[in-house]
Structures are given as structure tokens and as C-alpha cells.
Design a protein around this motif. Structure first.
Motif, PDB file in Angstrom:
ATOM      1  N   PRO A  39       0.816  -1.149  -0.057  1.00 61.95           N
ATOM      2  CA  PRO A  39      -0.019   0.081  -0.162  1.00 61.95           C
ATOM      3  C   PRO A  39       0.926   1.533  -0.136  1.00 61.95           C
ATOM      4  CG  PRO A  39      -0.099  -1.200   2.039  1.00 61.95           C
ATOM      5  CD  PRO A  39       0.328  -2.054   1.058  1.00 61.95           C
ATOM      6  N   LEU A  40       2.095   1.249   0.509  1.00 60.42           N
ATOM      7  CA  LEU A  40       2.877   2.542   0.462  1.00 60.42           C
ATOM      8  C   LEU A  40       3.004   2.747  -0.861  1.00 60.42           C
ATOM      9  CD1 LEU A  40       4.989   4.379   1.513  1.00 60.42           C
ATOM     10  CD2 LEU A  40       6.697   2.322   1.933  1.00 60.42           C
ATOM     11  N   GLN A  41       3.528   1.690  -1.730  1.00 61.28           N
ATOM     12  CA  GLN A  41       3.887   2.092  -3.142  1.00 61.28           C
ATOM     13  C   GLN A  41       2.555   2.483  -3.755  1.00 61.28           C
ATOM     14  OE1 GLN A  41       2.852   0.647  -6.205  1.00 61.28           O
ATOM     15  NE2 GLN A  41       4.381   1.542  -7.495  1.00 61.28           N
ATOM     16  N   ASN A  42       1.515   1.890  -3.565  1.00 57.53           N
ATOM     17  CA  ASN A  42       0.220   2.315  -4.343  1.00 57.53           C
ATOM     18  C   ASN A  42      -0.320   3.585  -3.930  1.00 57.53           C
ATOM     19  OD1 ASN A  42      -1.791  -0.444  -5.184  1.00 57.53           O
ATOM     20  ND2 ASN A  42       0.424  -0.516  -4.533  1.00 57.53           N
ATOM     21  N   TYR A 362       1.255  -3.510  -7.666  1.00 59.76           N
ATOM     22  CA  TYR A 362       1.830  -2.163  -7.912  1.00 59.76           C
ATOM     23  C   TYR A 362       1.119  -1.195  -9.124  1.00 59.76           C
ATOM     24  CZ  TYR A 362       5.224  -4.000  -4.711  1.00 59.76           C
ATOM     25  OH  TYR A 362       6.002  -4.566  -3.956  1.00 59.76           O
ATOM     26  N   LYS A 363       0.092  -1.829  -9.571  1.00 55.74           N
ATOM     27  CA  LYS A 363      -1.013  -1.014 -10.605  1.00 55.74           C
ATOM     28  C   LYS A 363      -0.252  -0.936 -12.001  1.00 55.74           C
ATOM     29  CE  LYS A 363      -0.823   2.644  -8.077  1.00 55.74           C
ATOM     30  NZ  LYS A 363      -1.091   3.896  -7.689  1.00 55.74           N
ATOM     31  N   GLU A 364       1.129  -1.303 -12.151  1.00 53.88           N
ATOM     32  CA  GLU A 364       1.680  -1.157 -13.614  1.00 53.88           C
ATOM     33  C   GLU A 364       2.472  -2.374 -13.745  1.00 53.88           C
ATOM     34  OE1 GLU A 364       4.545   2.139 -12.120  1.00 53.88           O
ATOM     35  OE2 GLU A 364       2.969   2.801 -13.252  1.00 53.88           O
ATOM     36  N   ALA A 365       2.940  -2.359 -15.024  1.00 52.35           N
ATOM     37  CA  ALA A 365       4.049  -3.551 -15.435  1.00 52.35           C
ATOM     38  C   ALA A 365       5.553  -3.162 -15.339  1.00 52.35           C
ATOM     39  CB  ALA A 365       3.800  -4.089 -16.785  1.00 52.35           C
ATOM     40  N   GLU A 366       5.801  -1.813 -15.113  1.00 50.68           N
ATOM     41  CA  GLU A 366       7.020  -1.209 -15.090  1.00 50.68           C
ATOM     42  C   GLU A 366       7.890  -1.850 -13.863  1.00 50.68           C
ATOM     43  OE1 GLU A 366       9.504   3.119 -15.312  1.00 50.68           O
ATOM     44  OE2 GLU A 366       7.152   2.858 -14.504  1.00 50.68           O
ATOM     45  N   GLY A 367       8.922  -2.298 -14.406  1.00 50.49           N
ATOM     46  CA  GLY A 367       9.984  -2.966 -13.398  1.00 50.49           C
ATOM     47  C   GLY A 367       9.916  -4.545 -13.226  1.00 50.49           C
ATOM     48  N   TYR A 368       9.018  -4.950 -13.989  1.00 52.85           N
ATOM     49  CA  TYR A 368       8.694  -6.555 -13.960  1.00 52.85           C
ATOM     50  C   TYR A 368       9.826  -7.273 -14.328  1.00 52.85           C
ATOM     51  CZ  TYR A 368       7.715  -7.657 -18.877  1.00 52.85           C
ATOM     52  OH  TYR A 368       8.097  -7.998 -20.208  1.00 52.85           O
TER      53      TYR A 368
END
Length: 552
Positions: A39-42, A362-368
């Protein structure tokens, strides 16, 4: 003439019950502590996530230095005093330890709070300064909390530790989330939002301290209501002085600090190396946040898989003391093989499903892509933990410490070498290599001691086949499910579609792995049954399903 049991002796059943309570509380608190990062990142984004993950390992390292040896030392010396019928001596141990712990905590608070600017410059990112000051307030409370927990463990009462651990984490997460929402809505700076998140540690520690103080008050009232039994040859003061207490606690502190140091390497290298590659402070912390996407999942899986090590340490220690070490070798080898197999499955499963999992959490694919690489730290970290527990049971704790220090050196060297080439992917590769080095050195040491054998055929082709089947099953779900879901449920958002796909892929991969594992005989009923605590129950269940067979 034999003496009867003293007033503070704890029945075996109560010890077992206390251990179960403490173990369950530890799992719950670790689960809360690990998953609260999501939740911190979200809510706050990758820059705040990066600042938090840069500061928190440093706080943990300082905390370990300030407190790690105190609970163990207090519990040991308190237990000795109580066994001799010296409750006043036990309380004297607690008072002495509290003076040392609180004094150490205050010194660390001063260094961290007033040195925050200097430390932030060492990290290479000024955004971390406010978060460093914020988290330093926890050092007012944690040393006393840890010390009082040690006292209760010394008298055989595990509930105060367990309840306070859960309360600490619940309050920490609640305060962190509340401050996050308030500060984000107030459009505060990222550094201030990160400071709010780290302040949850101080609030949680205060809550935990409040819980143990309530237990302490109840304990003192009970003691005053009982007539103390004191043997005639005792005195009121503790038999242990400051020198002996520190001499016992210090090696425990030094041993416990090694694993946090491995994480701390990233704090002091990744932001600086990213800055050299042309990122500004915000960009560097956002990249560091992306790097940390996979770590909560890796830590969670490692915690669950390595839980069998809890049963290994006392079993090996007891067998060594009684001269029956050969009797537990089978259990140790079976545990190590099962750890290897499940670790491989977890690593492959996380790697194959990294993209949908990244979107799910994390809502998005970036960093997968970085998450895919970091997934392979699971198999080596669980092997390192379980093999380290075996070395601890054999009395070779120093070897584990040296191996982790070697891993930290590998992490530093590879970060410096690979990050200018591959960025945060290079840091992920170096993490896999570091844990692989620690695991390999532990296993090599166990083989040199003659405690385990490792026939390479048992660790190679059959596990490889099982892992390949898992990967193909999960990949098939990931590839086929999205177009089917898009057509069947077009109203679902992208994140919800990825969540469904991730869960289906994980389930399919786990089922495929389990079926292949038992059908190929990669692990037999005899080996599974040898695993402490867990094995026989699994054997019974799997035989009913006709999945297990005897090894030829």
C-alpha cells in the motif's frame, strides 16, 4: 535428596504452547511487516517507496546493534536466577539490562537524528534526511521493549512477546497508512510523505511497549500476592555484572547484524551508482523503488518456505549433545532437498508470473523484468537460511556469519561492476549472486563437516523437469487467459484482469509442479516423512491422493 520444582519452573506442555504462540505471532507480525510495503507504493508512488526502502534497512541495522543481544542475554540470565529461586536477582538483571539498552538506544537516536544530513549525503540522496530523523524516534522505545520481552521469555511466558509483536505491527501499519493518506491529500513533498511512513515504526514500538508494560504490571501484582521462595544461600542482587552481560550479548549483536548489512549494501550503493548514470535524486529514488517491487514477495516466500528451520536447530543441537547426530542426518538432508525443490518452484513461479503480479500489487507492469531476476533470490535465500540453521545446530555459527559477509562483499563488487551496464537489473543480478554465494558456502561447510551428502542427480534433472513443467503451465495460463478474460469480461479493468491471471497462473504452476514432483519420484514418501514436524502429515495426505511412491 532431590528438590521439588521451584516456583518459577514451567511445565513442558506450557513451553510447547508458548513456542507455538510465539511462532504464530512471529509469522503474523512478519507478514504484516512485509506486505505493508505494497500500500505504501500504491498510495505514494515509486519515489516515496524508494526513499522508504533506502532508509529502513539502515534503521534495522542500527536497531540490531542497539538491541539484538539483549533479549537473548536477559532471557538466559533471568532463567538462571529464577531457577535458583532468586526473583530479586532476576529483576536486577532486568534493571541492569534496561539501563544498558535505553542508554544504547538514546546514543543511537542522537547519532541518527542529528547525523541524518550526513548519512543522507552518504546515501547520495537528500530526500532521505527527513525519513531518517522520523524513524530515529523508534529508538526511544524499541530497546526497552526488546529487553522486557527477554525477561518474560526468561520466565517462560511467551504471550507478552507474541501479543506485543502483533500489536506493534498493527499500529505501525495503521499509523503509516493514515499518515500516508493525510500527507498525500495535503500534497506534501515526497520526502515528508516518506517521513510519515517511517514514523509508523516509532508509533508501533510505543504500542508494543505499552502492551508489555501492562503484562509487567499484572506480573508484579501476581508476584506480590505470592510468598517468595528463596533458598538460604542466595542474596538479593544479580550474580551477573555488566561485564559478563555485555560479553554474552555482544557476539549475538555482531552475528545478527550480518544479514541486515547485506540489505544495507543497496542503500549505500544503488542511489549513488544511479546518480553517476545521470539520474537526478527523484529519478534515482524512483528507480530504487522499482528495484524493490519484488522484495516483499521474495521475503514473504522465503519466510514461509524456511519455516522448517525452526525445528532443525534444537533437533540437531540435542542430537549433537547426546551423541546421536547420525540419527538426524536423514531429516536434515530431506529438509534441505525439500527446501531446494520448493525454492526452485517459488523462484520459477515468481519469475514467470512477474508481469501480472507486478500489475496486481503495484498497478503497472514497469519494473517486472527486475522482479523476474530477483525471483531467483528465493531459492538461494531459503537454502541459506535452512543450511545456516543446520550450522547453528552444529555449533558453527561463525561460519554462517563469515559466509554472509562474503556475500555482502560480492554484492558490493557486482553492484559497482554491473549497475553502470544494466542499471537496477544489474543490482538484481548481484543480489542473486550474493545469496547464491552464501548458500553455496553453507552447503560446502556442511559437506566438509560430513553432516550431509548431496548426490547431484537428486538436485538436478528431476527438479529441472518439475520446474520446466511448472513454468510451461504458468506461461500457458498467462498467454491464454488475457484474451479470454478480455472477451468474457470486458468490464474488468487492466489491473483486475492481471490479478485474475496472476492467481490462476500461480495455482496452475503449483498444481503442475506438485503432480510432476511426486509422479517422477523427485521426492519419495520416506524423504518427505523425514522432514521434522511437517513430513508425516503430508505423507498421509498425499498417499490418500495416491501421489506418493516409495523410492526404488
Amino acid at each position: 535428596m532431590s528438590q521439588g520444582p521451584g516456583p518459577t519452573e514451567v511445565p513442558a506442555r506450557a513451553l510447547v504452547k508458548g513456542a507455538v504462540v510465539l511462532g504464530a505471532a512471529a509469522i503474523v507480525s512478519k507478514l504484516l511487516g512485509t506486505m505493508q510495503k505494497i500500500p505504501l507504493q500504491n498510495v505514494a508512488g515509486d519515489n516515496v517507496f524508494g526513499i522508504y526502502n533506502a532508509v529502513y534497512p539502515l534503521y534495522i541495522t542500527i536497531l540490531v546493534l542497539a538491541t539484538a543481544g539483549f533479549p537473548v542475554a536477559v532471557s538466559r540470565f533471568v532463567a538462571e536466577e529464577r531457577a535458583l529461586g532468586r526473583p530479586d536477582g532476576a529483576r536486577g538483571i532486568l534493571k541492569m539490562a534496561l539501563k544498558l539498552a535505553v542508554g544504547t538506544g538514546l546514543v543511537c537516536f542522537v547519532l541518527l537524528y542529528f547525523g541524518a544530513g550526513t548519512i543522507a549525503s552518504w546515501i547520495g540522496n537528500r530526500q532521505t534526511e527527513e525519513a531518517l530523523r522520523s524513524v530515529s524516534f523508534a529508538l526511544f522505545f524499541v530497546p526497552a521493549l526488546a529487553t522486557i520481552r527477554g525477561y518474560f521469555q526468561g520466565i517462560g511466558q511467551m504471550a507478552p512477546t507474541g501479543v506485543s509483536q502483533v500489536a506493534e505491527q498493527l499500529v505501525r501499519v495503521a499509523v503509516m497508512v493514515t499518515l500516508l493518506i493525510m500527507l498525500v491529500r495535503a500534497d506534501a513533498s515526497d520526502s515528508l510523505i516518506a517521513a510519515g511512513a517511517t514514523f509508523g515504526s516509532a508509533a508501533g514500538a510505543l504500542a508494543g511497549l505499552g502492551v508489555v508494560l501492562l503484562y509487567w504490571r499484572s506480573h508484579r501484582l501476581r508476584e506480590r500476592g505470592l510468598r517468595p521462595v528463596v533458598r538460604p544461600d542466595t542474596t538479593n542482587g544479580p550474580r551477573v555484572g555488566y561485564g559478563r552481560f555485555i560479553a554474552y550479548a555482544l557476539p549475538i549483536c555482531l552475528g545478527a547484524i550480518v544479514l541486515p548489512v547485506l540489505t544495507l549494501v543497496d542503500t549505500f550503493t544503488i542511489p549513488r551508482l544511479l546518480a553517476r548514470s545521470g539520474y537526478d535524486e527523484v529519478g534515482a529514488m524512483a528507480q530504487f523503488g522499482l528495484y524493490n517491487h519484488g522484495l516483499p514477495l521474495v521475503q514473504l516466500v522465503s519466510m514461509v518456505v524456511s519455516s522448517m528451520s525452526v525445528a532443525l536447530v534444537p533437533a540437531i543441537s540435542e542430537a549433537k549433545a547426546s551423541g546421536t547426530l547420525a540419527a538426524v542426518r536423514g531429516s536434515a538432508e530431506a529438509s534441505l532437498r525439500l527446501t531446494w525443490l520448493i525454492g526452485l518452484a517459488a523462484s520459477a513461479g515468481l519469475a514467470v508470473t512477474a508481469m501480472p503480479l507486478n500489475v496486481m500489487f503495484y498497478k503497472e507492469a514497469e519494473g517486472y523484468g527486475v522482479m523476474m531476476i530477483l525471483a531467483f533470490t528465493v531459492v538461494f535465500s531459503v537454502i541459506q537460511i535452512v543450511s545456516g540453521a543446520m550450522l547453528q545446530g552444529l555449533g558453527a555459527e561463525r561460519a554462517t556469519v563469515l559466509h554472509l559477509l562474503a556475500a555482502a562483499l560480492v554484492k558490493v563488487v557486482l553492484n559497482v561492476w554491473l549497475m553502470p551496464i544494466w542499471g537496477i537489473a544489474g543490482a538484481a543480478v548481484s543480489a542473486v549472486a550474493a545469496y547464491a554465494v552464501a548458500a553455496a558456502l553453507n552447503v560446502y561447510r556442511l559437506r566438509r563437516l560430513g553432516f550431509i551428502r548431496m548426490p547431484w542427480r537428486d538436485y538436478t534433472w528431476k527438479p529441472a523437469v518439475c520446474t520446466l513443467v511448472l513454468s510451461l503451465a504458468a506461461l500457458a495460463v498467462v498467454g491464454a487467459a488475457e484474451p479470454l478474460l478480455t472477451q468474457a469480461a470486458p468490464e474488468l479493468s487492466y489491473r483486475w484482469r492481471m490479478t485474475v491471471i496472476a492467481l490462476l497462473a500461480v495455482a496452475a504452476g503449483a498444481l503442475a509442479f506438485a503432480l510432476t514432483l511426486f509422479k517422477t519420484g523427485a521426492i519419495s514418501a520416506e524423504e518427505l516423512g523425514a522432514v521434522p514436524k511437517l513430513g508425516n502429515k503430508l505423507v498421509s495426505l498425499l498417499r490418500k491422493a495416491r501421489l506418493l511412491r516409495h523410492r526404488n
